[in-house]
Scaffold this motif. Sequence first.
Motif, PDB file in Angstrom:
ATOM      1  N   UNK A   4      58.884  29.844  36.778  1.00  0.00           N
ATOM      2  CA  UNK A   4      59.324  30.951  35.927  1.00  0.00           C
ATOM      3  C   UNK A   4      58.928  30.708  34.480  1.00  0.00           C
ATOM      4  N   UNK A  67      59.651  40.223  34.226  1.00  0.00           N
ATOM      5  CA  UNK A  67      58.616  39.303  34.712  1.00  0.00           C
ATOM      6  C   UNK A  67      59.151  38.641  35.983  1.00  0.00           C
ATOM      7  N   UNK A  68      58.465  38.845  37.116  1.00  0.00           N
ATOM      8  CA  UNK A  68      58.844  38.181  38.369  1.00  0.00           C
ATOM      9  C   UNK A  68      57.671  37.325  38.809  1.00  0.00           C
ATOM     10  N   UNK A  69      57.942  36.133  39.360  1.00  0.00           N
ATOM     11  CA  UNK A  69      56.831  35.337  39.845  1.00  0.00           C
ATOM     12  C   UNK A  69      57.183  34.631  41.146  1.00  0.00           C
ATOM     13  N   UNK A  70      56.133  34.363  41.932  1.00  0.00           N
ATOM     14  CA  UNK A  70      56.274  33.631  43.192  1.00  0.00           C
ATOM     15  C   UNK A  70      55.022  32.793  43.402  1.00  0.00           C
ATOM     16  N   UNK A  71      55.135  31.602  44.026  1.00  0.00           N
ATOM     17  CA  UNK A  71      53.930  30.849  44.381  1.00  0.00           C
ATOM     18  C   UNK A  71      53.178  31.595  45.476  1.00  0.00           C
ATOM     19  N   UNK A  72      51.839  31.607  45.398  1.00  0.00           N
ATOM     20  CA  UNK A  72      51.050  32.413  46.340  1.00  0.00           C
ATOM     21  C   UNK A  72      50.537  31.623  47.537  1.00  0.00           C
ATOM     22  N   UNK A  73      50.649  30.293  47.512  1.00  0.00           N
ATOM     23  CA  UNK A  73      50.136  29.532  48.643  1.00  0.00           C
ATOM     24  C   UNK A  73      49.819  28.102  48.267  1.00  0.00           C
ATOM     25  N   UNK A  79      51.766  34.348  41.671  1.00  0.00           N
ATOM     26  CA  UNK A  79      51.752  35.798  41.520  1.00  0.00           C
ATOM     27  C   UNK A  79      52.764  36.155  40.448  1.00  0.00           C
ATOM     28  N   UNK A  81      54.433  39.480  38.351  1.00  0.00           N
ATOM     29  CA  UNK A  81      54.614  40.929  38.402  1.00  0.00           C
ATOM     30  C   UNK A  81      55.364  41.340  37.154  1.00  0.00           C
ATOM     31  N   UNK A 100      50.108  43.339  37.751  1.00  0.00           N
ATOM     32  CA  UNK A 100      50.247  42.186  38.613  1.00  0.00           C
ATOM     33  C   UNK A 100      49.105  41.228  38.338  1.00  0.00           C
ATOM     34  N   UNK A 102      47.365  37.449  39.618  1.00  0.00           N
ATOM     35  CA  UNK A 102      47.346  36.295  40.522  1.00  0.00           C
ATOM     36  C   UNK A 102      46.645  35.184  39.753  1.00  0.00           C
TER      37      UNK A 102
ATOM     38  N   UNK B  36      58.495  35.216  50.991  1.00  0.00           N
ATOM     39  CA  UNK B  36      59.393  35.311  49.839  1.00  0.00           C
ATOM     40  C   UNK B  36      59.500  36.754  49.391  1.00  0.00           C
ATOM     41  N   UNK B  76      42.688  33.673  49.389  1.00  0.00           N
ATOM     42  CA  UNK B  76      43.436  32.705  50.158  1.00  0.00           C
ATOM     43  C   UNK B  76      43.154  32.964  51.633  1.00  0.00           C
ATOM     44  N   UNK B  81      45.962  41.218  48.387  1.00  0.00           N
ATOM     45  CA  UNK B  81      47.057  41.620  47.501  1.00  0.00           C
ATOM     46  C   UNK B  81      47.074  43.137  47.445  1.00  0.00           C
ATOM     47  N   UNK B  83      49.100  46.469  45.715  1.00  0.00           N
ATOM     48  CA  UNK B  83      49.981  46.885  44.624  1.00  0.00           C
ATOM     49  C   UNK B  83      50.263  48.363  44.812  1.00  0.00           C
ATOM     50  N   UNK B 102      54.673  44.863  45.085  1.00  0.00           N
ATOM     51  CA  UNK B 102      53.476  44.077  45.277  1.00  0.00           C
ATOM     52  C   UNK B 102      53.633  43.257  46.540  1.00  0.00           C
ATOM     53  N   UNK B 104      51.639  40.300  49.122  1.00  0.00           N
ATOM     54  CA  UNK B 104      50.512  39.392  49.374  1.00  0.00           C
ATOM     55  C   UNK B 104      50.489  39.191  50.880  1.00  0.00           C
ATOM     56  N   UNK B 117      54.269  37.219  50.328  1.00  0.00           N
ATOM     57  CA  UNK B 117      54.960  37.460  49.056  1.00  0.00           C
ATOM     58  C   UNK B 117      55.255  38.942  48.910  1.00  0.00           C
ATOM     59  N   UNK B 119      57.317  41.573  46.041  1.00  0.00           N
ATOM     60  CA  UNK B 119      58.103  41.752  44.819  1.00  0.00           C
ATOM     61  C   UNK B 119      58.337  43.253  44.632  1.00  0.00           C
TER      62      UNK B 119
END
Lengths: 123, 125
Positions: A4, A67-73, A79, A81, A100, A102, B36, B76, B81, B83, B102, B104, B117, B119
Amino acid sequence: MDPDTVAKAFVDHYYSTFDTNRAGLANLYQEASMLSFEGVQIQGAQSIVGKLTSLPFQQCKHDINTVDCQPSGPAGGMLVFVSGNLQLPGEQHALKFSQMFHLMPTPQGSFYVLNDIFRLNYA
Amino acid sequence: MEEQTEMVGRAFVDHYYNLFDNDRSSIGTLYQPSSMLTFESQKLQGSENISAKLNALPFGQCRHAISTIDSQPSSFAGGIIVFVSGSIQLLGEDHPLRFSQMFHLIPTVEGSFFVQNDIFRLNYG
């Protein structure tokens, strides 16, 4: 640094660069980077910065609401948003937008934008 | 490649919101244990928790109407992705709520995609 914090730092840096030194955004993209800007698809740092610096306004100010975030892999990507407002000089009302990113790690320990999608949020 | 990404994105969006609007109890089939969801800043992980959250939302019926879909390969291993922006009409409410979301998507061995993913944010004002 937790995700974050990284996301927030990136967002701050991205929009302050956009608002004060738009050509400086070139450092945040690479050849593989992709941007979809209001449905227009662009690839590569040069073309992307070309598009952003040719938008029909000189000055602007982004105000970020969420602001939102997540690990993508497993590659360490992130990621991010974002939603916020974009104020153009002379305009009475700010434009609302969502975006968005990445982000992928660089060998230097920083991040670059691999994917970027921008949309205005119309009423 | 671009066209295929776009096709997959559209097909997935159709399927996702159709399932959400007509058979929400099955929405969990689109997620896996590693998935997630961040829903209006609330963070959840795993298809069970995500399905529970979506099925516990405080409205019975709803209908999503999609305005825009943008898709890009995420680099990946075949990931995409997507949106989305649109509006969600709740039963009995005068005005629909606007939202952005969004996804993934990661390919499954069966040749389909699951949501790694997700959101979701309402667009106020």
